[in-house]
Design a protein around this motif. Sequence first.
Motif, PDB file in Angstrom:
ATOM      1  N   ILE A   1      -2.049  -1.272  -3.882  1.00  0.00           N
ATOM      2  CA  ILE A   1      -3.111  -0.291  -3.612  1.00  0.00           C
ATOM      3  C   ILE A   1      -2.460   1.084  -3.454  1.00  0.00           C
ATOM      4  O   ILE A   1      -1.484   1.226  -2.701  1.00  0.00           O
TER       5      ILE A   1
ATOM      6  N   LEU B   1     -10.023  -2.184   3.125  1.00  0.00           N
ATOM      7  CA  LEU B   1      -8.723  -2.512   2.538  1.00  0.00           C
ATOM      8  C   LEU B   1      -8.099  -3.733   3.214  1.00  0.00           C
ATOM      9  O   LEU B   1      -7.430  -4.541   2.567  1.00  0.00           O
TER      10      LEU B   1
ATOM     11  N   ILE C   1       3.890  -0.959   3.925  1.00  0.00           N
ATOM     12  CA  ILE C   1       3.183   0.303   3.683  1.00  0.00           C
ATOM     13  C   ILE C   1       4.197   1.437   3.513  1.00  0.00           C
ATOM     14  O   ILE C   1       5.105   1.582   4.349  1.00  0.00           O
TER      15      ILE C   1
ATOM     16  N   ASN D   1      -7.274   0.001  -8.359  1.00  0.00           N
ATOM     17  CA  ASN D   1      -6.425   0.029  -7.154  1.00  0.00           C
ATOM     18  C   ASN D   1      -6.185   1.449  -6.609  1.00  0.00           C
ATOM     19  O   ASN D   1      -5.229   1.682  -5.888  1.00  0.00           O
TER      20      ASN D   1
ATOM     21  N   VAL E   1       0.854  -1.200   0.000  1.00  0.00           N
ATOM     22  CA  VAL E   1       0.000   0.000   0.000  1.00  0.00           C
ATOM     23  C   VAL E   1       0.886   1.245   0.000  1.00  0.00           C
ATOM     24  O   VAL E   1       1.863   1.310   0.761  1.00  0.00           O
TER      25      VAL E   1
END
Length: 547
Positions: free
Chosen positions: A265, A522, A32, A490, A9
């Motif tokens: 994402i 998510l 992330i 996405n 992400v």
Amino acid sequence: MSRENQFDVIIIGTGAGGGTLAYHLAPSGKRILILERGDYVPREKANWDPQVVNVDAHYNAKESWLDKDGKELHPHTNYYVGGNTKFYGAALFRLRKEDFGELRHHGGISPAWPISYDDLEPYYTQAENLYQVHGNRGEDPTEPPSNSQYPWPAISHEPRIQQLSDDFVRSGLKPFHVPVGVMLDEKNPHKSRCIRCNTCDGFACLVGAKSDAQVVCVDEAVKHSNVTLLTNSLVKRLDTDTTGREVRSVVVERNGSLETYSADIVVVSCGAINSAALLLRSANDKHPRGLANSSDIVGRHYMGHTNSVMMAISKCPNPTIFQKTLGVNDFYFGSKDFEYPMGHISFVGKLDAITLKAGAPAIAPNFTLELMAKHSLDFWLTSEDLPDPNNRVSIGRDGKIVLTYTPNNLEAHARLQAKLKEAMKQTNCAIHGHDCHQGLFGEGLFGRNFYVGQRIPLAGVAHQNGTIRFGDDPQTSALDSNCKAHDLDNLYVVDGSFFPSSAAVNPALTIIANALRVGDHLMKRLGASETEYEQNRVQDRELALAR
Ligand SMILES: Cc1cc2nc3c(=O)[nH]c(=O)nc-3n(C[C@H](O)[C@H](O)[C@H](O)COP(=O)(O)OP(=O)(O)OC[C@H]3O[C@@H](n4cnc5c(N)ncnc54)[C@H](O)[C@@H]3O)c2cc1C
Ligand code: SF4
């Protein structure tokens, strides 16, 4: 692309939306990357200096945008870790239940949201717990239903505000304690992180006691080894794959050069104006009008509330330190003599002579500016502005942001101001009776952030929202109800852009609650293990308690 530039992400922006989402996803173990164009707010005495903050606008963004006539404007916005929550007043309101449905206003229709209040209610509760909101459930006559109490008792009124509250009650109003996210423990003052000072609303908290997105969320998120934060990283563009259905790379300007990152994402959360600008600047062959913009919705329906500051001057002084404790919502949905919604009345932080002097407002008869500052009650009035497709963010000369805005629904605001005037005339102090109240004052502007008696001008973009609205119909909205772009698989947006209507209470708690809601979606989409997540969360709590 090298493995270290690939993530599960990427979150762009660390404000109420992005910072909260990062916090929520951090225990998932997913890789992330958080990209933030600003740095941390430097901790320095100037943080609490009205001259530096309000007059010199030292911490404001150093860029100019254009208005519809091509004239430069200097936006009152802040690019730092934590976004605008570093400077916000931390008044953390839920929207009213009715705000999620269609509402008829004097100036037109406020449209319905694709989700109901009940869908967001559990996330409002989580948001209030996370941001340590202090309030009293049941006082505000328009408050939506809730399954829980506030996590902290309301911040008490200081004597002058309590006196005003009593006066308002006597005249038939239902004033209430404003829900505020500051870490004040009035029962244990020696342990309280917040010291209840007069430089909160509009200032960054020097002692880290305001519940802002940096302190509450980002600082916690980056403790997880799977989370990387890159500051001073300005996202310039999002590139898609050849199908146009996926964001393939995020192009970032960092240390004077361009870098690219990718993720399964990508979440944009740059604030409603910058997020729209980023999508518009990312136009390509597959998305000629800008990313996620087949509907031509991106950038349109900009809203920012109709706000004004009104100073009520009394013969009695107002020595209040922390003024933002009282609100009045009696006129939120209308009154006997005006059947349309008017809005919300509360306070700004206590105004001081330095801030006043900078703009030289009209002076009340027999008062100096110093005296006015000592005797004023400084009200903040908010009315809903309605979504108009012609009120929009676009990209102009030299790639600059252009903000086109024609105010609307102004009768609602004029009526709200009149209601406050009426209410103030009825105040009756023990020493001066009705004569204590000298009037509501100030024409002209003062400071860069406060405009007494006038509408806050275009550059005051504190409550920006609505530019990438969510909805069920891809013809009339850019995001679906999970805040995923209709046009891409996405790409998500979790800042204030998603609002289809602006309501008339401050927006941050709704942005925070929605980020938590999208975060849950998510987590499912990423197949994050609930067990691992819970274990990490428990560990987080234990670590926090041990500190
Ligand atoms: C003085 C002031 C007082 C306020 N008081 C209140 C209040 O009492 N209650 C309330 O509810 N609201 C208040 N607000 C509004 C509130 O702060 C905002 O609604 C909220 O912060 C918006 O959250 P956001 O996530 O949409 O955007 P932001 O918080 O603005 O965060 C956006 C982030 O994205 C970053 N960014 C932007 N562009 C890029 C890019 N291209 N690349 C990388 N990063 C980027 C920015 O630096 C910023 O950190 C106030 C605002 C101000 C300015
Ligand atoms: S009132 Fe409390 S939270 Fe606000 S700036 Fe002062 S110490 Fe910080």
